[in-house]
Design an enzyme around this catalytic site. Structure first.
Site, PDB file in Angstrom:
ATOM      1  N   SER A  58      -7.303 -17.087  -9.450  1.00  0.00           N
ATOM      2  CA  SER A  58      -8.676 -16.598 -10.122  1.00  0.00           C
ATOM      3  C   SER A  58      -9.512 -17.530  -9.107  1.00  0.00           C
ATOM      4  CB  SER A  58      -8.419 -17.115 -11.802  1.00  0.00           C
ATOM      5  OG  SER A  58      -8.478 -18.208 -12.042  1.00  0.00           O
ATOM      6  N   LYS A  59     -10.746 -17.344  -9.687  1.00  0.00           N
ATOM      7  CA  LYS A  59     -11.956 -17.975  -9.075  1.00  0.00           C
ATOM      8  C   LYS A  59     -11.742 -19.441  -9.078  1.00  0.00           C
ATOM      9  CE  LYS A  59     -15.451 -14.225  -9.348  1.00  0.00           C
ATOM     10  NZ  LYS A  59     -16.487 -13.711  -9.851  1.00  0.00           N
TER      11      LYS A  59
END
Length: 466
Positions: free
Chosen positions: A241-242
């Site tokens: 994820s980010k």
């Protein structure tokens, strides 16, 4: 005779090309190219509210950067909606599907009651076996008739045989009440019509295979080979994820990673060929197979990416590297190299590329070949250009006017000059680096002199001596 291999990559154009999607595309591309088959591209743009031309363009740009060329025209899933609806009608006509007139309120009430009674909330429509004569003049959806007993076995080339009880399968909707097809139907119809033989995708789609097989069986179509690959996790073992850093393929281009390095690294994420870590595109195409894909999630490791990228830069053709460096600058929003700088970079590549892991590092080391006179030394380099050092550089220039311009001769000439000054070459290196590059850390002095040539070298030394 075995049918030719046909794979596909089918992204939804709702954002950038995710690094996980890039790996899925790569696996499909490698498998198709390695088997002399076709790699097709389909844009799953049925979600009109979220699908954008900009996102489609970003996906295509990401694939282009990675060098994953596709065969034939790009297929738009939205454009195929009439065909999807026709298949739903065909399933209806053969009795493999049925009209369901239940309202959303009725379905919600059924599930609420099922939860209260502790039984399965899987909806069983009362219209499944209803006499068509009893059908009201009202909106309806078309549902497929799921098997009520037994099991469905997904024969997966990566996960092995996965068995699902048919009592876990619902009569999924194929066609909504407004006549639009659902995603699950569209995927199957498109894959069949495109002749896809191998569906290689993330294992988050594994359960979908059992539901999609109902459509294949209902239409009497051959089921493709399933290959559900593990997802990519971050270093903490959680889904990428980010918080783990950049997610888009093009972000890595803008960060300066070479496409070959990304291809090499992504191929190793979840797939292996013995202990081989570094390999060429040709080797990847030859070696890649579904048997080499592991079942467990792969972990994205930036240091490993950097290491592989460095090896790919070192092995690359000089002209190709120069071209990709220009593409990196464009992706990073930086000014392009001039023709002179581009030529200087390529000339210097032999002494740069084995020491750089990314294009920013490569260009940093190439600064001496990119900068124009007069050279402005940075703070560290300036310390090497005191009055004594400037005088020595002034005395050195006549010695370089007539010597042969090759590494061995230059090395001999500079060492002899240092001896005449009762010192060693090491003492001259600092002032020479400052004069030639304006930096304290550079490639070797001899390499810089060879790349710059006699006239430019002497001109820079003369500038520094004054």
């Amino acid at each position: 005779m075995t049918a030719p291999v046909v794979t596909r990559f089918a992204p939804s154009p709702t954002g950038f090309l995710h690094i996980g999607g890039a790996r899925t595309a790569l696996f499909n591309w490698l498998f198709a190219r390695g088997h002399g088959g076709k790699f097709l591209l389909r844009i799953e743009d049925t979600d009109r509210a979220r699908s954008t031309p900009e996102a489609t363009a970003a996906i295509l740009q990401g694939l282009a950067w990675l060098g994953l060329d596709h065969d034939g025209d790009i297929v738009s899933q939205f454009d195929n909606a009439p065909r999807h609806a026709a298949v739903a009608q065909e399933l209806l006509s053969t009795g493999a599907a049925y009209k369901c007139f239940a309202s959303q309120d009725e379905i919600a009430a059924f599930r609420e009651a099922a939860r209260a009674e502790g039984r399965s909330t899987l909806y069983r429509s009362p219209w499944r076996d209803a006499d068509p004569a009893t059908h009201p003049d009202a909106p309806f959806v078309i549902r497929i008739k799921a098997p009520l007993t037994g099991t469905t076995v997904i024969r997966d080339a990566v996960q092995g045989d996965v068995t699902i009880g048919n009592d876990q399968l619902d009569d999924m909707v194929l066609l909504r009440s407004d006549g639009t097809p659902v995603y699950m139907l569209a995927v199957v119809v498109d894959d069949h019509d495109m002749g896809v033989t191998h569906v290689i995708r993330g294992d988050d789609h594994l359960n979908n295979a059992a539901r999609q097989m109902m459509i294949y069986h209902g239409m009497g179509w051959d089921v493709p080979v399933w290959a559900h690959i593990p997802l990519i996790h971050g270093s903490d073992g959680k889904k990428l994820s980010k918080r783990h850093g950049a997610l888009g393929a093009q972000e890595y281009q803008a960060m300066g990673y070479p496409a070959a390095g990304m291809r090499n690294y992504l191929a190793r994420l979840g797939w292996s060929h013995g202990d081989d870590e570094f390999f060429s595109d040709a080797q990847a195409r030859e070696w890649f197979d579904l048997d080499g894909i592991r079942k467990s999630p792969a972990q994205f490791d930036l240091k490993k990416l950097e290491n592989i990228s460095g090896q790919q830069i070192a092995a690359a053709d000089d002209a190709a590297l120069r071209h990709e460096a220009q593409e990196y600058l464009a992706a990073a929003g930086q000014p392009a190299l001039t023709q002179r700088q581009s030529q200087g970079l390529e000339a210097a590549m032999y002494c740069l590329k084995e020491r750089a892991k990314t294009f920013p590092e490569l260009l940093e080391k190439a600064e001496f070949a990119l900068v124009s006179r007069p050279i402005s030394p940075d703070e560290k380099a300036s310390k090497h250009l005191d009055p004594v050092s400037r005088g020595i550089l002034g005395e050195l220039t006549p010695h370089l006017q007539t010597v042969s311009w090759d590494k061995e001769t230059l090395e001999q000439a500079l060492n002899e000059f240092a001896s005449s000054k009762d010192t060693k070459f090491g003492k001259l290196a600092g002032p020479l680096r400052a004069a030639l590059a304006g930096r304290a850390v550079t490639p070797s002095v001899y390499d810089m002199m060879l790349v710059l040539g006699r006239d430019e070298t002497i001109a820079r030394l003369s500038d520094a001596a004054t």
